[in-house]
Write a protein that holds these residues in place. Structure first.
Motif, PDB file in Angstrom:
ATOM      1  N   GLY A  23       0.811  -1.206   0.000  1.00  0.00           N
ATOM      2  CA  GLY A  23       0.000   0.000   0.000  1.00  0.00           C
ATOM      3  C   GLY A  23       0.844   1.255   0.000  1.00  0.00           C
ATOM      4  N   LYS A  24       0.402   2.264  -0.754  1.00  0.00           N
ATOM      5  CA  LYS A  24       1.099   3.544  -0.874  1.00  0.00           C
ATOM      6  C   LYS A  24       2.553   3.358  -1.298  1.00  0.00           C
ATOM      7  CE  LYS A  24      -2.117   6.544   0.099  1.00  0.00           C
ATOM      8  NZ  LYS A  24      -2.539   7.563  -0.897  1.00  0.00           N
ATOM      9  N   ALA A  25       2.796   2.402  -2.172  1.00  0.00           N
ATOM     10  CA  ALA A  25       4.159   2.141  -2.643  1.00  0.00           C
ATOM     11  C   ALA A  25       4.218   2.313  -4.155  1.00  0.00           C
ATOM     12  CB  ALA A  25       4.615   0.737  -2.255  1.00  0.00           C
ATOM     13  N   ARG A  26       5.435   2.401  -4.663  1.00  0.00           N
ATOM     14  CA  ARG A  26       5.653   2.585  -6.102  1.00  0.00           C
ATOM     15  C   ARG A  26       6.813   1.700  -6.535  1.00  0.00           C
ATOM     16  NH1 ARG A  26       8.623   6.367  -9.446  1.00  0.00           N
ATOM     17  NH2 ARG A  26       7.467   6.894 -11.356  1.00  0.00           N
ATOM     18  N   LYS A  27       6.554   0.872  -7.530  1.00  0.00           N
ATOM     19  CA  LYS A  27       7.590  -0.008  -8.059  1.00  0.00           C
ATOM     20  C   LYS A  27       7.662   0.163  -9.576  1.00  0.00           C
ATOM     21  CE  LYS A  27       7.793  -3.641  -4.544  1.00  0.00           C
ATOM     22  NZ  LYS A  27       7.792  -5.105  -4.311  1.00  0.00           N
ATOM     23  N   CYS A  28       8.912   0.171 -10.073  1.00  0.00           N
ATOM     24  CA  CYS A  28       9.141   0.402 -11.497  1.00  0.00           C
ATOM     25  C   CYS A  28      10.003  -0.713 -12.082  1.00  0.00           C
ATOM     26  CB  CYS A  28       9.829   1.749 -11.727  1.00  0.00           C
ATOM     27  SG  CYS A  28       8.859   3.184 -11.204  1.00  0.00           S
ATOM     28  N   ILE A  61       3.834   4.378 -18.201  1.00  0.00           N
ATOM     29  CA  ILE A  61       5.004   3.943 -18.954  1.00  0.00           C
ATOM     30  C   ILE A  61       5.618   5.170 -19.600  1.00  0.00           C
ATOM     31  CG2 ILE A  61       5.868   2.479 -20.812  1.00  0.00           C
ATOM     32  CD1 ILE A  61       3.522   0.625 -20.342  1.00  0.00           C
ATOM     33  N   THR A  62       6.903   5.410 -19.322  1.00  0.00           N
ATOM     34  CA  THR A  62       7.595   6.588 -19.829  1.00  0.00           C
ATOM     35  C   THR A  62       8.959   6.200 -20.388  1.00  0.00           C
ATOM     36  OG1 THR A  62       8.537   7.034 -17.637  1.00  0.00           O
ATOM     37  CG2 THR A  62       6.449   8.116 -18.181  1.00  0.00           C
ATOM     38  N   ASP A  63       9.535   7.128 -21.168  1.00  0.00           N
ATOM     39  CA  ASP A  63      10.908   6.944 -21.631  1.00  0.00           C
ATOM     40  C   ASP A  63      11.849   7.763 -20.746  1.00  0.00           C
ATOM     41  OD1 ASP A  63      10.454   9.536 -22.407  1.00  0.00           O
ATOM     42  OD2 ASP A  63      10.410   9.124 -24.553  1.00  0.00           O
ATOM     43  N   MET A  89      15.808   3.886 -22.705  1.00  0.00           N
ATOM     44  CA  MET A  89      15.441   3.137 -21.508  1.00  0.00           C
ATOM     45  C   MET A  89      13.988   3.456 -21.178  1.00  0.00           C
ATOM     46  SD  MET A  89      16.323   1.121 -18.957  1.00  0.00           S
ATOM     47  CE  MET A  89      18.117   1.183 -18.794  1.00  0.00           C
ATOM     48  N   PHE A  90      13.146   2.428 -21.143  1.00  0.00           N
ATOM     49  CA  PHE A  90      11.724   2.608 -20.879  1.00  0.00           C
ATOM     50  C   PHE A  90      11.401   2.063 -19.492  1.00  0.00           C
ATOM     51  CE2 PHE A  90      12.283   2.536 -25.413  1.00  0.00           C
ATOM     52  CZ  PHE A  90      11.472   3.569 -25.857  1.00  0.00           C
ATOM     53  N   GLU A  91      10.454   2.738 -18.844  1.00  0.00           N
ATOM     54  CA  GLU A  91      10.139   2.448 -17.449  1.00  0.00           C
ATOM     55  C   GLU A  91       8.633   2.280 -17.287  1.00  0.00           C
ATOM     56  OE1 GLU A  91      12.031   4.310 -13.573  1.00  0.00           O
ATOM     57  OE2 GLU A  91      10.479   5.630 -14.380  1.00  0.00           O
ATOM     58  N   ALA A  92       8.237   1.163 -16.699  1.00  0.00           N
ATOM     59  CA  ALA A  92       6.831   0.900 -16.369  1.00  0.00           C
ATOM     60  C   ALA A  92       6.683   0.949 -14.859  1.00  0.00           C
ATOM     61  CB  ALA A  92       6.388  -0.463 -16.907  1.00  0.00           C
ATOM     62  N   CYS A  93       5.890   1.900 -14.367  1.00  0.00           N
ATOM     63  CA  CYS A  93       5.754   2.125 -12.931  1.00  0.00           C
ATOM     64  C   CYS A  93       4.330   1.844 -12.474  1.00  0.00           C
ATOM     65  CB  CYS A  93       6.130   3.563 -12.569  1.00  0.00           C
ATOM     66  SG  CYS A  93       7.880   3.939 -12.815  1.00  0.00           S
ATOM     67  N   PHE A  94       4.210   1.082 -11.393  1.00  0.00           N
ATOM     68  CA  PHE A  94       2.934   0.818 -10.741  1.00  0.00           C
ATOM     69  C   PHE A  94       2.948   1.522  -9.390  1.00  0.00           C
ATOM     70  CE2 PHE A  94       3.485  -2.626 -13.707  1.00  0.00           C
ATOM     71  CZ  PHE A  94       2.220  -2.857 -14.203  1.00  0.00           C
TER      72      PHE A  94
END
Length: 207
Positions: A23-28, A61-63, A89-94
Motif C-alpha cells: 500500500g502507498k508504494a511505487r515499483k518500477c 510507462i515513460t521513456d 530506456m523505458f520504465e513501467a511504474c505501478f
C-alpha cells in the motif's frame, strides 16, 4: 544451419513478471529497447486477499525523457502497445493507491507480461491476413528473429566503434597533454638554470 533452426524453434515466449505491491508504494521496471520496435504488454492487478475493496493502482510507462507512452489510473487489467522512436530506456511504474492502515494491509499482486520485437508480433493474425500456411508462418517468424539478431549485432558493432573512437580520442588528448606538460617542465627547468646563473654572477659567486 539445421541446429540453429532447431534452437530458434525451441525458443519459447518470455514469462510474465509478478511481484507484490504494498500500500502507498511505487515499483518500477526498466528495460532498454531498440528504435522502431513494437512493444506490447498485458497487465493485471489483483485485489489484496480478504480486502473489501478492489485493486487500486496507477500504471504509467515513460521513456528516459519523461514522455508518457501509456497511462492508466485505477488500473485493474488491460493491454497496451506502442512503437519506440529511438533506442532508449523505458520504465513501467505501478503506484498503489491503497491506504496504509493501522494493521498490516495485504499486498496487491501485480502481473506484467511485456513483449517487444518478434515476441510482440501476432503471427496468427498475420497468417489470417496473408493466408499463410503453418510452415510459412514459422519461416516468417524465423526470418524476423534472424533479422532481430542481425540488428542486435549491428548495434553492438556500432557501439564498439563509438567506444573505440572515444578511447582513441582520449588517448590522443592524454598524449598531447603529456607533451605539453613535458615542454612546460623543460622550459621551467631551463629558466631556473639561467635565473640561478645570473643570481650567482650578481653575487660574484661564479664568473
Amino acid at each position: 544451419l539445421l541446429p540453429l533452426l532447431l534452437l530458434l524453434l525451441m525458443v519459447g515466449p518470455a514469462r510474465p513478471i509478478s511481484f507484490q505491491l504494498p500500500g502507498k508504494a511505487r515499483k518500477c521496471l526498466r528495460e532498454e529497447i531498440h528504435r522502431d520496435t513494437l512493444v506490447t504488454g498485458e497487465y493485471e492487478i489483483g485485489a489484496p486477499p480478504g480486502s473489501s475493496t478492489g485493486p487500486s493502482a496507477n500504471l504509467k510507462i515513460t521513456d528516459s525523457a519523461g514522455h508518457i507512452l501509456y497511462a492508466k489510473e485505477d488500473a485493474t487489467k488491460g493491454k497496451f502497445a506502442f512503437t519506440t522512436e529511438d533506442y532508449d530506456m523505458f520504465e513501467a511504474c505501478f503506484e498503489s493507491k491503497l491506504p496504509v492502515g493501522t494493521g498490516r494491509m495485504p499486498d496487491q499482486l501485480v502481473t506484467l507480461d511485456m513483449k517487444h520485437g518478434v515476441e510482440a508480433k501476432n503471427y496468427e493474425e498475420i497468417a489470417k491476413v496473408e493466408k499463410l500456411k503453418p510452415l510459412e508462418v514459422e519461416l516468417r517468424r524465423l526470418e524476423d528473429l534472424s533479422e532481430s539478431i542481425v540488428n542486435d549485432f549491428a548495434y553492438m558493432k556500432k557501439r564498439e566503434e563509438e567506444m573505440r573512437d572515444t578511447n582513441e580520442s582520449t588517448n590522443t588528448r592524454v598524449l598531447y597533454f603529456s607533451i605539453f606538460s613535458m615542454c612546460c617542465l623543460i622550459g621551467l627547468a631551463t629558466w631556473q638554470v639561467f635565473y640561478l646563473r645570473r643570481f650567482f654572477k650578481a653575487k660574484k659567486l661564479i664568473e
